[in-house]
Design a protein around this motif. Structure first.
Motif, short mmCIF file in Angstrom:
data_model
loop_
_atom_site.label_atom_id
_atom_site.label_comp_id
_atom_site.label_asym_id
_atom_site.label_seq_id
_atom_site.Cartn_x
_atom_site.Cartn_y
_atom_site.Cartn_z
N MET A 81 1.41 7.17 -6.82
CA MET A 81 -0.13 7.23 -7.03
C MET A 81 0.20 8.99 -6.70
SD MET A 81 -3.14 4.89 -7.30
CE MET A 81 -2.50 4.08 -5.66
N VAL A 82 0.33 9.12 -4.78
CA VAL A 82 0.42 10.39 -4.78
C VAL A 82 1.23 11.62 -5.30
CG1 VAL A 82 -0.19 11.75 -2.52
CG2 VAL A 82 -1.49 9.59 -2.93
N ILE A 103 0.61 -0.98 0.21
CA ILE A 103 0.25 0.18 -0.16
C ILE A 103 0.37 1.12 -0.11
CG2 ILE A 103 -1.75 1.47 1.64
CD1 ILE A 103 -2.99 -1.12 1.86
N ASP A 138 2.33 1.94 -3.47
CA ASP A 138 1.70 2.26 -4.23
C ASP A 138 0.87 4.46 -4.18
OD1 ASP A 138 -0.18 1.17 -6.08
OD2 ASP A 138 -1.59 0.25 -5.58
N LEU A 139 0.93 4.51 -3.21
CA LEU A 139 0.54 5.56 -2.66
C LEU A 139 1.70 6.64 -3.09
CD1 LEU A 139 -1.76 5.31 0.84
CD2 LEU A 139 -2.07 5.77 -1.39
N GLY A 198 -6.28 7.27 -4.23
CA GLY A 198 -4.68 8.00 -4.29
C GLY A 198 -4.73 9.24 -5.39
N THR A 247 8.44 10.30 -4.55
CA THR A 247 8.46 9.06 -5.42
C THR A 247 9.53 7.71 -4.94
OG1 THR A 247 6.39 9.78 -6.42
CG2 THR A 247 7.44 7.78 -6.66
N ILE A 268 -6.11 12.33 -4.82
CA ILE A 268 -4.98 13.36 -3.34
C ILE A 268 -4.24 13.86 -4.75
CG2 ILE A 268 -3.69 12.98 -1.44
CD1 ILE A 268 -5.48 10.27 -0.95
N ALA A 269 -3.76 13.12 -5.42
CA ALA A 269 -2.80 13.68 -6.18
C ALA A 269 -3.11 14.89 -7.06
CB ALA A 269 -2.49 12.65 -6.88
N VAL A 328 -7.33 2.36 -2.27
CA VAL A 328 -6.20 2.82 -2.00
C VAL A 328 -6.07 3.37 -3.68
CG1 VAL A 328 -4.10 2.11 -2.07
CG2 VAL A 328 -5.10 1.72 -0.49
N THR A 329 -6.06 2.56 -4.29
CA THR A 329 -5.97 2.47 -6.08
C THR A 329 -7.33 4.01 -6.72
OG1 THR A 329 -5.91 0.64 -6.11
CG2 THR A 329 -6.50 1.40 -8.41
#
Length: 434
Positions: free
Chosen positions: A250-251, A243, A246-247, A376, A404, A379-380, A372-373
């Motif tokens: 993405m974020v 997670i 992934d976050l 994210g 990142t 939020i980004a 989350v998918t």
């Protein structure tokens, strides 16, 4: 492509259903915003519909995950796809009757989000039941290819067809496609809930024994079962690391909100869009599609953890390159490469998650991963929008890429098992007792 999973009849039915849903059942993704803007003349209404859909999807993914662990997943998929078909039928009726009601549209958008959330959670939990563990990466690669391709092809077809056949015909097409999907899912073998795998009861991070026995879970409320899923998730360092990666990707590394500014101010595109903006938006999915076509190159690999983490690090580097690119072709090349490595990241993230989750909780974990998918990128958009306004698009994008890389590197250092994870080795002990 690695087509081995398609030799399994049950997975083949799921995959064909996903192809139909991704293309023939995705016209409303463009039709609904178009109709809302036509009715109101306001982009704010389109934004409100996105929020309504997101909230409904998040709630449904979490609750759908609980249901996927408590009932036959085939029937949950049939019900959710049937509900989505009814939603599309409602969109067709209101368009055919020219109701011109924003409230009706928003209510149907909420129903659409509720159906999608349950489908995503149940589908993620169903695939490991019909595909052996050594084919999970290949199966997820095929599913990702369909999902990304459909998100491009469906709206493109819808944009071309709206002025020719009208919105009501597109909604009717979605309805018919989802009825076919529901029938395909109905023909799956039964996927009833399974008891938790027997294992010693571990101690959770807060010092209390963790147990989700079927007889206990059955007597608990949906909220209690949902909390069981979260406790299971956060007791597994590997799943938490997934997670986190992934976050971070993405974020920090999803600057979609800055594309219009980048196209206009840095690459001299016209106000309101143009070729430059189209190139930026098209390059990423083109990279995803290209790598998806050759997924067999890497889906047979066993070092899933190293491949996922490496893909996240490379994604951060491509974002930095995007922010620094002096010319449009270099920015497009960065996004093309970024789309390819993100295909690798998402394929192995899901495969690792599925392989390391007890089937009795797989629906709830898939529901959490769906949140989350989906959440994210939202939020980004906020983070990059604020950062872009403060520092400018180039700085915001470049700093996001660096963050990142740093975040993923920190997660690898904190959870070395992520990098070392080998799909050919037994999964780590399941913190779940019968």
């Amino acid at each position: 492509m690695d087509r081995r999973p398609l030799a399994i009849p049950a997975y083949r039915r799921l995959w064909i259903a996903s192809v139909i849903a991704a293309v023939g059942g995705s016209f409303s993704a463009l039709a609904v915003p178009t109709q809302l803007f036509t009715l109101t003349g306001s982009s704010a209404a389109v934004g409100v519909s996105a929020v309504v859909s997101l909230v409904a999807l998040v709630v449904s993914a979490l609750c759908g995950g609980v249901l996927a662990d408590a009932m036959d997943r085939r029937w949950l998929l049939v019900a959710a796809n049937g509900a989505l078909a009814l939603t599309y039928a409602g969109l067709w009726v209101q368009a055919a009757l020219d109701l011109r009601s924003v409230l009706v549209l928003l209510a149907l958008v909420a129903c659409q989000g509720l159906s999608y959330g349950a489908i995503m959670a149940a589908m993620g939990a169903a695939v490991p039941r019909v595909v052996p563990a050594d084919l999970l990466a290949a199966a997820n690669g095929l599913s990702s290819l369909v999902r990304y391709s459909g998100s491009v092809v469906g709206p493109l077809l819808a944009g071309a067809l709206i002025p020719v056949v009208g919105l009501d015909t597109l909604y009717l097409s979605d309805t018919l496609a989802l009825l076919v999907v529901a029938w395909s899912v109905f023909r799956l073998p039964p996927l009833p809930p399974q008891p938790p795998a027997p294992a010693p009861t571990p101690v959770s991070p807060v010092g209390r024994p963790f147990s989700v026995g079927r007889s206990v879970a059955a007597r608990r409320s949906m909220l209690g079962q949902l909390l069981d899923g979260f406790r299971y998730l956060f007791s597994r360092r590997l799943l938490v690391a997934l997670i986190g990666v992934d976050l971070a990707a993405m974020v920090f590394g999803a600057p979609w909100a800055l594309y219009p500014e980048l196209a206009q101010r840095e690459f001299e595109g016209p106000v309101g869009g143009g070729l430059q903006l189209g190139v930026l938006y098209a390059s990423y999915p083109a990279g995803v599609f290209a790598v998806g076509l050759v997924s067999g190159v890497f889906t047979r690999a066993r070092r899933h953890g190293a491949l996922m983490a490496s893909a996240a690090l490379v994604w951060g580097a491509t974002v930095v390159l995007l922010g620094l690119a002096p010319q449009l072709w270099l920015a497009a090349a960065a996004l093309l490469a970024g789309g390819g490595v993100n295909f690798v990241l998402s394929t192995f993230r899901r495969s690792i998650s599925q392989a390391n989750t007890d089937d009795a909780l797989r629906g709830r974990i898939e529901g959490s991963m769906t949140v989350v998918t989906v959440g994210g990128p939202q939020i980004a958009n906020v983070v990059h929008g604020v950062a872009g306004a403060a520092w400018g698009a180039r700085w915001a994008i470049s700093v996001g890429g660096v963050l990142t890389i740093l975040a993923v590197a920190g997660i690898i250092r904190a959870v070395p098992h992520l990098w070392e994870y080998d799909a050919s080795q037994p999964a780590e002990p399941r913190p779940c007792s019968g």
